[in-house]
Every structure is written in C-alpha cells, then in structure tokens.
Scaffold this motif. Structure first.
Motif, PDB file in Angstrom:
ATOM      1  N   ALA A 156     -11.045  26.947  72.447  1.00 57.73           N
ATOM      2  CA  ALA A 156      -9.954  27.917  72.392  1.00 57.73           C
ATOM      3  C   ALA A 156     -10.495  29.310  72.610  1.00 57.73           C
ATOM      4  O   ALA A 156     -11.676  29.590  72.371  1.00 57.73           O
ATOM      5  N   GLY A 157      -9.611  30.191  73.075  1.00 54.38           N
ATOM      6  CA  GLY A 157     -10.006  31.583  73.265  1.00 54.38           C
ATOM      7  C   GLY A 157     -10.196  32.297  71.950  1.00 54.38           C
ATOM      8  O   GLY A 157     -10.952  33.273  71.860  1.00 54.38           O
ATOM      9  N   PHE A 158      -9.497  31.831  70.890  1.00 52.95           N
ATOM     10  CA  PHE A 158      -9.675  32.390  69.540  1.00 52.95           C
ATOM     11  C   PHE A 158      -9.194  31.355  68.540  1.00 52.95           C
ATOM     12  O   PHE A 158      -8.445  30.430  68.877  1.00 52.95           O
ATOM     13  N   VAL A 159      -9.610  31.498  67.292  1.00 49.24           N
ATOM     14  CA  VAL A 159      -9.224  30.592  66.212  1.00 49.24           C
ATOM     15  C   VAL A 159      -8.708  31.416  65.044  1.00 49.24           C
ATOM     16  O   VAL A 159      -9.318  32.420  64.660  1.00 49.24           O
ATOM     17  N   VAL A 160      -7.593  30.982  64.489  1.00 50.86           N
ATOM     18  CA  VAL A 160      -7.023  31.589  63.286  1.00 50.86           C
ATOM     19  C   VAL A 160      -7.092  30.555  62.168  1.00 50.86           C
ATOM     20  O   VAL A 160      -6.526  29.463  62.286  1.00 50.86           O
ATOM     21  N   ALA A 161      -7.795  30.877  61.106  1.00 49.77           N
ATOM     22  CA  ALA A 161      -7.911  29.975  59.964  1.00 49.77           C
ATOM     23  C   ALA A 161      -6.834  30.316  58.952  1.00 49.77           C
ATOM     24  O   ALA A 161      -6.878  31.365  58.308  1.00 49.77           O
ATOM     25  N   ALA A 162      -5.852  29.418  58.831  1.00 48.11           N
ATOM     26  CA  ALA A 162      -4.776  29.559  57.849  1.00 48.11           C
ATOM     27  C   ALA A 162      -4.816  28.338  56.948  1.00 48.11           C
ATOM     28  O   ALA A 162      -3.794  27.710  56.675  1.00 48.11           O
ATOM     29  N   ASP A 163      -6.022  28.000  56.492  1.00 49.84           N
ATOM     30  CA  ASP A 163      -6.252  26.723  55.812  1.00 49.84           C
ATOM     31  C   ASP A 163      -6.445  26.858  54.308  1.00 49.84           C
ATOM     32  O   ASP A 163      -7.098  26.041  53.679  1.00 49.84           O
ATOM     33  N   GLY A 164      -5.876  27.902  53.718  1.00 49.94           N
ATOM     34  CA  GLY A 164      -5.731  27.954  52.276  1.00 49.94           C
ATOM     35  C   GLY A 164      -6.908  28.485  51.493  1.00 49.94           C
ATOM     36  O   GLY A 164      -7.948  28.866  52.041  1.00 49.94           O
ATOM     37  N   VAL A 165      -6.711  28.498  50.176  1.00 52.71           N
ATOM     38  CA  VAL A 165      -7.672  29.112  49.268  1.00 52.71           C
ATOM     39  C   VAL A 165      -9.046  28.448  49.354  1.00 52.71           C
ATOM     40  O   VAL A 165     -10.078  29.101  49.207  1.00 52.71           O
ATOM     41  N   HIS A 166      -9.080  27.155  49.594  1.00 48.49           N
ATOM     42  CA  HIS A 166     -10.360  26.440  49.711  1.00 48.49           C
ATOM     43  C   HIS A 166     -10.704  26.195  51.178  1.00 48.49           C
ATOM     44  O   HIS A 166     -11.223  25.139  51.551  1.00 48.49           O
ATOM     45  N   SER A 167     -10.440  27.160  52.020  1.00 53.65           N
ATOM     46  CA  SER A 167     -10.591  27.106  53.461  1.00 53.65           C
ATOM     47  C   SER A 167     -11.945  26.555  53.922  1.00 53.65           C
ATOM     48  O   SER A 167     -12.987  27.162  53.666  1.00 53.65           O
ATOM     49  N   PRO A 168     -11.961  25.418  54.607  1.00 55.82           N
ATOM     50  CA  PRO A 168     -13.212  24.938  55.189  1.00 55.82           C
ATOM     51  C   PRO A 168     -13.779  25.893  56.246  1.00 55.82           C
ATOM     52  O   PRO A 168     -14.992  26.012  56.386  1.00 55.82           O
ATOM     53  N   VAL A 169     -12.898  26.575  56.983  1.00 55.35           N
ATOM     54  CA  VAL A 169     -13.395  27.530  57.974  1.00 55.35           C
ATOM     55  C   VAL A 169     -14.113  28.680  57.281  1.00 55.35           C
ATOM     56  O   VAL A 169     -15.220  29.070  57.675  1.00 55.35           O
ATOM     57  N   ARG A 170     -13.498  29.226  56.239  1.00 58.35           N
ATOM     58  CA  ARG A 170     -14.167  30.300  55.500  1.00 58.35           C
ATOM     59  C   ARG A 170     -15.475  29.804  54.892  1.00 58.35           C
ATOM     60  O   ARG A 170     -16.474  30.533  54.834  1.00 58.35           O
ATOM     61  N   GLY A 171     -15.474  28.539  54.440  1.00 55.06           N
ATOM     62  CA  GLY A 171     -16.693  27.979  53.863  1.00 55.06           C
ATOM     63  C   GLY A 171     -17.850  27.984  54.841  1.00 55.06           C
ATOM     64  O   GLY A 171     -19.011  28.146  54.439  1.00 55.06           O
ATOM     65  N   GLN A 172     -17.560  27.812  56.139  1.00 60.27           N
ATOM     66  CA  GLN A 172     -18.624  27.872  57.140  1.00 60.27           C
ATOM     67  C   GLN A 172     -19.015  29.310  57.453  1.00 60.27           C
ATOM     68  O   GLN A 172     -20.203  29.622  57.577  1.00 60.27           O
ATOM     69  N   LEU A 173     -18.024  30.193  57.562  1.00 68.63           N
ATOM     70  CA  LEU A 173     -18.320  31.571  57.967  1.00 68.63           C
ATOM     71  C   LEU A 173     -18.862  32.423  56.831  1.00 68.63           C
ATOM     72  O   LEU A 173     -19.757  33.239  57.032  1.00 68.63           O
ATOM     73  N   PHE A 174     -18.283  32.241  55.630  1.00 72.90           N
ATOM     74  CA  PHE A 174     -18.636  33.098  54.493  1.00 72.90           C
ATOM     75  C   PHE A 174     -18.863  32.233  53.254  1.00 72.90           C
ATOM     76  O   PHE A 174     -18.059  32.232  52.316  1.00 72.90           O
ATOM     77  N   PRO A 175     -19.959  31.485  53.224  1.00 73.60           N
ATOM     78  CA  PRO A 175     -20.195  30.538  52.120  1.00 73.60           C
ATOM     79  C   PRO A 175     -20.482  31.202  50.780  1.00 73.60           C
ATOM     80  O   PRO A 175     -20.515  30.529  49.753  1.00 73.60           O
TER      81      PRO A 175
END
Length: 387
Positions: A156-175
């Motif tokens: 994708a050209g960009f990704v938006v993480a709207a995956d909640g308080v326990h966001s797996p995307v945030r877990g990868q980017l900002f552990p």
C-alpha cells in the motif's frame, strides 16, 4: 479522481482495524477520493458490544460526512447529562439546550453495532477485507508491505493503524509504550426495559461508595449501562448478575431495575487502561489513529469521539498534503494537543470519581457549587473543532 502521492497514481491505502475509527476513516477518505481498503482481523463483523456516546464534537464530524441525521435517527439524541450520587441526586449537570445552540448537536447515544453498520453501509463491500489479522509490516519501494496471519500480504502507499488500545501495529513501531492501570474494571450490558420519563433521553452516572453506575437509552426500550468496580472484586462470571445486583443494591431506582432486566450471558467485561503519550503517531508511511495512538480511560466518554475526529482530520491532511509523511505530521500537529489533554483529564476525572467519605462529600459540594456556565465552558473546549 483518486488522489496521488509523490507521483504515484491510483495509490491505495490500507486501514488496519474495522472498528469505529477505521470505518470512519474509510468513509472520510473515500469522500476525499482517496482509495483505501479496510483490513479487519475478525472473519465476520458481528453486532457485538454495548452502546457508545457520540458527543457534539463527533456529531459535527458526522454532519460533514453527511451521516449525522442517520445516526440521530438510529440512536437517541440526549437532552440531559448528569453526574449524580447513589440516590440519583444531582452533583453536576449541563444545559444541553445551550450545547445544541452552540454546536448544533447534543450527545447521541447509539448501539455500537448500529453505528458500525451505518458506517459500513457507506463503504464498497469490496474494500472491506475480513479475516485479515495483522502480523507485521516492512518498508517497500513505493510504500508499505503488510503481512497477515493467513499467510497473505498486501502493499500500500500508506497504512493507517486503527487497531485499538492493544494495537499490534503500534507494538511493532513503538514497543516502549507504558500502560497505566487504574485498579478498576468495567462491566457493560444492555437491558430491555422502559425508563421512567425522568430518565429518558438522559445520561446519568452515579458516584457512590467508590463505585460508578452509568446508564442511558440507546433506543426506545433499550438501556445501555455500565458499572465500574475495583479490579478483581468480581473474580469470575459465576452468578455475575447476582453479584452486580448485590454490589449496587443500595443505589436508587432505576439502577436495581436495570440490572434485574439485564441478560447475564450478554454482559461484557473490559479492563480500564490508558498509556502514557507516545512521542509520535507515525513512522514513515504508517500512522496510528484513535486508541492505537492515544487511548484514554472512559471517564469523559470521549474515546470513540476522539477517534472520529482523528479519522476526519486524517482524510483532510492526506487530501491537502503531497505525501503521506507530510500528511501524518500535519495530523499530529492538528490533533495531538487535544487528544493528549483528553487522556490527562480522563485520568483526573477517574481518580476524583472514586473518592469516598469526607473527600467524596467535599468533591460533591465543590462541584455542586461550581457555576453551570463554567462547566459548560470546559465542555465547549472538548466539543470545538479546529479543522
């Protein structure tokens, strides 16, 4: 015509998460001509959850998206919001007529599943991909490559993480995120019953004995309710309804009647938590929104509303800026101060609401003595939009 970024034509974004934040973002981006697909981990989008309150800030966003009338028709626009004591004597109330005059809306209470269905109806079904549980992402030459648990991947050209308080995307980017527990937990449900006229079209939240009980209609004959108790005080689901009834037996009607009408099997449990503000909501072509970016405790009823604000502002920034990176930076400048303030105020309101004894009595007296206009000014800052 689809928006292009950095010379790329027909760029498609991916939204991770099919909740209120992700679906609102998809609607807003679609209306801006920006192509996106929503990736939801669940194999089906089921009518789960209880109710949600959409405050005037969220309702103004929905008006811009052409959805406010549909949401009001599907829910209950409220005429009264009060904090009360255990006998339902007012501690704090706001003049919703003045709120409506200033912002065009009051708060609308609606079933979460009904709101989700209204948003889904605005999106091409081909752009909602189910059974796509996020596992990881990597940078790609023209954007981001995303891997899913079913073995598939997508670029994708960009990704938006709207995956909640326990966001797996945030877990990868900002552990390094630090969660802040409150020592309390919430049980929620919906009861089929008719409220007395004095309680219809109203939100009431009762504070007493270090406990909270909140309720409002979300449809005629359907009452959404929540209770907040000390974490672990109700250790299992065995005889859950009877336990809740025992805990709140000294609260005034209609609290006992609401619990008596509850269907025990449909009572749901949530931990109450937030996390310390993170320094950035984005990295490269990946951006966090809603609870993934700035989860707040529920004491201001603003979690879903702030996600709706993020979603609309995100679409505006992506429409106006030449690259996703610049759009995400603009979004953070626009939204981070308010969202962070909501996190802090929610924490404060959470602590104050549990005071008991002399401290609780002093709190009630102080709030009761506060001028109504002063309280409304505080709410007005939350309800105002800066975009």
């Amino acid at each position: 015509m689809r928006r292009s970024f950095a010379g790329m034509q027909d760029v498609t974004g991916l939204i991770i998460g099919g909740g209120i934040a992700g679906l609102t973002a998809a609607v807003a981006l679609q209306q801006r001509g920006i192509a996106v697909k929503v990736c939801e981990a669940a194999p089906r989008i089921l009518p789960l959850g209880a109710g949600i309150w959409m405050a005037p800030n969220a309702m103004q966003v929905f008006q811009r998206l052409g959805l406010a009338e549909k949401i009001n028709a599907a829910g209950v626009p409220l005429r009264n919001i009060q904090i009360v004591d255990g006998q339902l004597r007012p501690i704090m109330r706001t003049n919703q007529a003045r709120v409506r005059q200033q912002f065009g809306f009051t708060t609308t209470a609606i079933k979460r599943a009904r709101l989700q269905a209204l948003l889904l109806a605005e999106i091409d079904p081909a752009n909602v991909l189910l059974g796509k549980a996020f596992t990881s992402l990597t940078d790609a030459p023209d954007g981001v490559a995303v891997q899913f648990a079913d073995g598939s991947s997508s670029s994708a050209g960009f990704v938006v993480a709207a995956d909640g308080v326990h966001s797996p995307v945030r877990g990868q980017l900002f552990p390094q995120v630090r969660f802040a527990g409150t020592g309390h937990e919430v049980w929620r449900g919906m009861s089929e019953m008719q409220l007395a006229p004095a309680f219809k079209q109203s939100i009431m939240e009762a504070w007493a004995q270090g406990l909270r009980f909140g309720f409002s209609e979300v449809a005629d004959g359907v009452v959404d309710w929540f209770v907040v108790v000390k974490a672990g005080s109700i250790a299992s689901r065995h005889d859950l309804k009877a336990r809740l009834q025992a805990v709140f037996q000294d609260f005034a009607d209609p609290v006992p009647a609401i619990l008596a009408a509850a269907e025990e099997a449909r009572i749901i449990h949530n931990d109450i938590t937030d996390f310390d503000p993170i320094p950035s909501w984005s990295r490269g072509k990946v951006c966090l929104i809603g609870d993934a970016a700035h989860a707040a405790t529920p004491y201001m009823g603003q979690g879903g509303c702030q996600a709706v604000e993020d979603a609309y502002a995100l679409a505006q920034c992506l429409h106006q800026e030449p690259t996703p990176e610049r759009a995400f930076a603009a979004l953070q400048r626009l939204r981070r101060p308010k969202a962070t303030q909501i996190v802090r105020l929610s924490r404060l309101l959470g602590r104050v609401g549990y005071w008991t004894g002399a401290a609780g009595a002093a709190r009630n007296a102080l709030i009761r003595a506060a001028p109504e206009r002063l309280l409304e000014q505080q709410f007005a800052q939350v309800y105002s939009l800066n975009y």
